[in-house]
Design a protein around this motif. Sequence first.
Motif, mmCIF file in Angstrom:
data_model
loop_
_atom_site.group_PDB
_atom_site.id
_atom_site.type_symbol
_atom_site.label_atom_id
_atom_site.label_comp_id
_atom_site.label_asym_id
_atom_site.label_seq_id
_atom_site.Cartn_x
_atom_site.Cartn_y
_atom_site.Cartn_z
ATOM 1 N N ALA A 102 7.821 11.223 7.125
ATOM 2 C CA ALA A 102 6.952 10.518 6.176
ATOM 3 C C ALA A 102 7.180 11.018 4.757
ATOM 4 O O ALA A 102 7.166 10.242 3.802
ATOM 5 C CB ALA A 102 5.493 10.705 6.574
ATOM 6 N N GLY A 103 7.406 12.314 4.619
ATOM 7 C CA GLY A 103 7.579 12.885 3.291
ATOM 8 C C GLY A 103 8.855 12.457 2.598
ATOM 9 O O GLY A 103 8.973 12.562 1.378
ATOM 10 N N LYS A 104 9.819 11.952 3.359
ATOM 11 C CA LYS A 104 11.088 11.507 2.764
ATOM 12 C C LYS A 104 11.090 10.028 2.411
ATOM 13 O O LYS A 104 12.080 9.510 1.900
ATOM 14 C CB LYS A 104 12.238 11.784 3.754
ATOM 15 N N SER A 105 10.005 9.346 2.678
ATOM 16 C CA SER A 105 10.023 7.890 2.590
ATOM 17 C C SER A 105 10.027 7.359 1.167
ATOM 18 O O SER A 105 10.654 6.347 0.864
ATOM 19 C CB SER A 105 8.802 7.312 3.324
ATOM 20 N N GLY A 106 9.289 8.011 0.250
ATOM 21 C CA GLY A 106 9.185 7.506 -1.111
ATOM 22 C C GLY A 106 8.400 6.222 -1.224
ATOM 23 O O GLY A 106 8.481 5.521 -2.239
ATOM 24 N N ARG A 107 7.636 5.865 -0.197
ATOM 25 C CA ARG A 107 6.856 4.620 -0.211
ATOM 26 C C ARG A 107 5.648 4.738 -1.128
ATOM 27 O O ARG A 107 5.211 5.842 -1.450
ATOM 28 C CB ARG A 107 6.382 4.298 1.209
ATOM 29 N N PRO A 108 5.102 3.600 -1.553
ATOM 30 C CA PRO A 108 3.845 3.642 -2.307
ATOM 31 C C PRO A 108 2.784 4.381 -1.510
ATOM 32 O O PRO A 108 2.814 4.403 -0.271
ATOM 33 C CB PRO A 108 3.487 2.152 -2.478
ATOM 34 N N LEU A 109 1.821 4.968 -2.208
ATOM 35 C CA LEU A 109 0.830 5.832 -1.571
ATOM 36 C C LEU A 109 0.131 5.145 -0.409
ATOM 37 O O LEU A 109 0.030 5.723 0.688
ATOM 38 C CB LEU A 109 -0.206 6.281 -2.606
ATOM 39 N N ALA A 110 -0.371 3.941 -0.595
ATOM 40 C CA ALA A 110 -1.133 3.262 0.455
ATOM 41 C C ALA A 110 -0.293 3.065 1.709
ATOM 42 O O ALA A 110 -0.766 3.260 2.836
ATOM 43 C CB ALA A 110 -1.658 1.925 -0.058
ATOM 44 N N PHE A 112 2.453 4.811 2.560
ATOM 45 C CA PHE A 112 2.743 6.129 3.120
ATOM 46 C C PHE A 112 1.601 6.615 4.001
ATOM 47 O O PHE A 112 1.809 7.068 5.123
ATOM 48 C CB PHE A 112 2.999 7.135 2.000
ATOM 49 N N VAL A 113 0.376 6.522 3.507
ATOM 50 C CA VAL A 113 -0.777 7.007 4.258
ATOM 51 C C VAL A 113 -0.961 6.190 5.533
ATOM 52 O O VAL A 113 -1.201 6.740 6.613
ATOM 53 C CB VAL A 113 -2.057 6.967 3.404
ATOM 54 N N ALA A 206 -8.463 3.240 10.474
ATOM 55 C CA ALA A 206 -8.726 2.603 9.183
ATOM 56 C C ALA A 206 -9.532 3.518 8.263
ATOM 57 O O ALA A 206 -9.245 3.631 7.064
ATOM 58 C CB ALA A 206 -9.466 1.287 9.393
ATOM 59 N N GLU A 207 -10.542 4.188 8.822
ATOM 60 C CA GLU A 207 -11.357 5.079 8.006
ATOM 61 C C GLU A 207 -10.581 6.321 7.578
ATOM 62 O O GLU A 207 -10.770 6.829 6.469
ATOM 63 C CB GLU A 207 -12.630 5.468 8.758
ATOM 64 N N LEU A 208 -9.702 6.799 8.448
ATOM 65 C CA LEU A 208 -8.883 7.949 8.073
ATOM 66 C C LEU A 208 -7.918 7.570 6.956
ATOM 67 O O LEU A 208 -7.715 8.341 6.007
ATOM 68 C CB LEU A 208 -8.124 8.477 9.286
ATOM 69 N N VAL A 209 -7.328 6.386 7.036
ATOM 70 C CA VAL A 209 -6.457 5.907 5.969
ATOM 71 C C VAL A 209 -7.236 5.814 4.659
ATOM 72 O O VAL A 209 -6.758 6.233 3.587
ATOM 73 C CB VAL A 209 -5.851 4.538 6.329
ATOM 74 N N THR A 213 -6.254 8.101 1.416
ATOM 75 C CA THR A 213 -5.805 7.365 0.240
ATOM 76 C C THR A 213 -6.751 7.600 -0.938
ATOM 77 O O THR A 213 -6.302 7.840 -2.073
ATOM 78 C CB THR A 213 -5.735 5.858 0.539
ATOM 79 N N SER A 214 -8.042 7.567 -0.690
ATOM 80 C CA SER A 214 -9.022 7.783 -1.750
ATOM 81 C C SER A 214 -8.897 9.198 -2.319
ATOM 82 O O SER A 214 -8.982 9.383 -3.531
ATOM 83 C CB SER A 214 -10.433 7.550 -1.227
ATOM 84 N N TYR A 215 -8.700 10.157 -1.436
ATOM 85 C CA TYR A 215 -8.597 11.554 -1.878
ATOM 86 C C TYR A 215 -7.398 11.754 -2.771
ATOM 87 O O TYR A 215 -7.494 12.318 -3.872
ATOM 88 C CB TYR A 215 -8.534 12.464 -0.657
ATOM 89 N N LEU A 216 -6.240 11.286 -2.343
ATOM 90 C CA LEU A 216 -5.019 11.475 -3.150
ATOM 91 C C LEU A 216 -5.042 10.635 -4.423
ATOM 92 O O LEU A 216 -4.547 11.073 -5.469
ATOM 93 C CB LEU A 216 -3.791 11.156 -2.303
ATOM 94 N N ALA A 217 -5.608 9.452 -4.342
ATOM 95 C CA ALA A 217 -5.684 8.606 -5.537
ATOM 96 C C ALA A 217 -6.618 9.230 -6.572
ATOM 97 O O ALA A 217 -6.325 9.230 -7.779
ATOM 98 C CB ALA A 217 -6.161 7.209 -5.156
ATOM 99 N N ALA A 218 -7.744 9.768 -6.095
ATOM 100 C CA ALA A 218 -8.682 10.404 -7.009
ATOM 101 C C ALA A 218 -8.073 11.652 -7.630
ATOM 102 O O ALA A 218 -8.282 11.957 -8.808
ATOM 103 C CB ALA A 218 -9.969 10.763 -6.282
#
Length: 219
Positions: A102-110, A112-113, A206-209, A213-218
């Motif tokens: 997952a760490g090598k993907s370079g995908r957008p945050l949402a 990736f999560v 869904a709730e874990l995502v 996502t909210s944590y890293l975005a914030a």
Amino acid sequence: MSKVFTFSLQGADLSTRIPKAKAAMRKEPSQSRSKATVEAIIEAATRILSVEGWAGFNTNKVAEAAGVSIGSLYQYFPSKLSLVEAIRRRHIEDCLGVMKRAGKSGRPLAQFVADLVRDLIAVHSLHPGLHRVLLDDAPSADAFRDPHDAFEVDYLASYTAVVRHYRQGKTGSSDEAVAMTLSDAIDGVIHNAARRGTLQNPEVGAELVRLVTSYLAAE
């Protein structure tokens, strides 16, 4: 498996700790045939531990299910505790592989999560009853409680690399602190869902995502 959840799968009372030397494999396989034998033994042990629990787990059952003699099993695993350690190690390696990919993907945050949560849930769903036994019933070697264990260090380093990428130099808490908080949150939710038998509930994923996502975005 220090942290209660992150990659240690600890859950046993302190009185059930066992010295690492007593739980280690007797020898590592070197040839293709011996590697296949060890793989068959670990897979059989995983199935039996998942279905029958710690109370119903023994080396004779494992040898029979793996299609090997008890002598062949004891060539590599001196006790059922060493089998449990091998099961834990295999699970740790699988989870570490998910994180590194997952760490090598370079995908957008949402994305990736979403992919990370999906793949970690998939790894924990292979043997539904296994994690309750590993967390709550089976003894664990001291290595799985050591915050400086090589697997633990490697796991958190993978999380830190991902956090550093998606934070993009933001100030405040260190990348290492954010990574540890994130890994504990993910492992805690997934392991408790495994305990409760709710891993396949789409709301859990869904709730874990949303949480990650909210944590890293914030941040």
